[in-house]
Design a protein around this motif. Structure first.
Motif, PDB file in Angstrom:
ATOM      1  N   LEU A 153       0.834  -1.199   0.000  1.00 39.73           N
ATOM      2  CA  LEU A 153       0.000   0.000   0.000  1.00 39.73           C
ATOM      3  C   LEU A 153       0.874   1.256   0.000  1.00 39.73           C
ATOM      4  O   LEU A 153       0.616   2.206  -0.737  1.00 39.73           O
ATOM      5  N   ARG A 179       0.980   3.992  -2.980  1.00 42.08           N
ATOM      6  CA  ARG A 179       0.703   5.406  -2.692  1.00 42.08           C
ATOM      7  C   ARG A 179       1.874   6.280  -3.141  1.00 42.08           C
ATOM      8  O   ARG A 179       1.690   7.277  -3.835  1.00 42.08           O
ATOM      9  N   VAL A 225      -5.807   6.163   0.734  1.00 41.61           N
ATOM     10  CA  VAL A 225      -5.496   4.754   0.952  1.00 41.61           C
ATOM     11  C   VAL A 225      -6.464   4.140   1.955  1.00 41.61           C
ATOM     12  O   VAL A 225      -6.977   4.815   2.849  1.00 41.61           O
TER      13      VAL A 225
END
Length: 121
Positions: free
Chosen positions: A18, A22, A34
């Protein structure tokens, strides 16, 4: 670097992936929200509105395909990317409603290019 107005929602239960997603998209000039779960992602999507959703397949509570189905129920024209290591698992699954499938691992450049390919210039 030129800032794009496109808002991206990135969803993955793996913090490292993640974070990479991002960072890759922010460096490419996108505004990124997110979420670690599909439920929270839907809350963000409904509250903020996003131009594209990129999600992992395998997550607890709600998998990426279920998330994409819900996103498309809310906003049928939103492009979606299923970002997964489970590409063989998808062979027998209907993914016709998913705009693009991106195999993990992917480089920051590949992630940004996949998103750019689905958004207006």
């Amino acid at each position: 670097m030129r800032t794009l107005s496109n808002k991206i929602l990135a969803v993955d239960d793996d913090d490292a992936i993640l974070g990479l997603t991002r960072e890759s998209l922010q460096r490419a000039g996108f505004e990124v929200s997110v979420a670690r779960t599909g439920k929270y992602a839907l809350e963000l999507f409904e509250a903020i509105g996003h131009d594209l959703v990129i999600t992992d397949l395998t997550m607890p509570e709600m998998n990426g395909l279920q998330l994409i189905e819900e996103v498309l129920r809310i906003s049928p024209s939103t492009p979606t990317i299923l970002f997964t290591t489970e590409t063989k698992e998808l062979d027998e699954t209907d993914t016709s409603f998913v705009t693009k499938i991106l195999a993990k691992p992917a480089s920051p450049k590949q992630i940004a290019e996949a998103v750019r390919s689905l958004l207006p210039a």
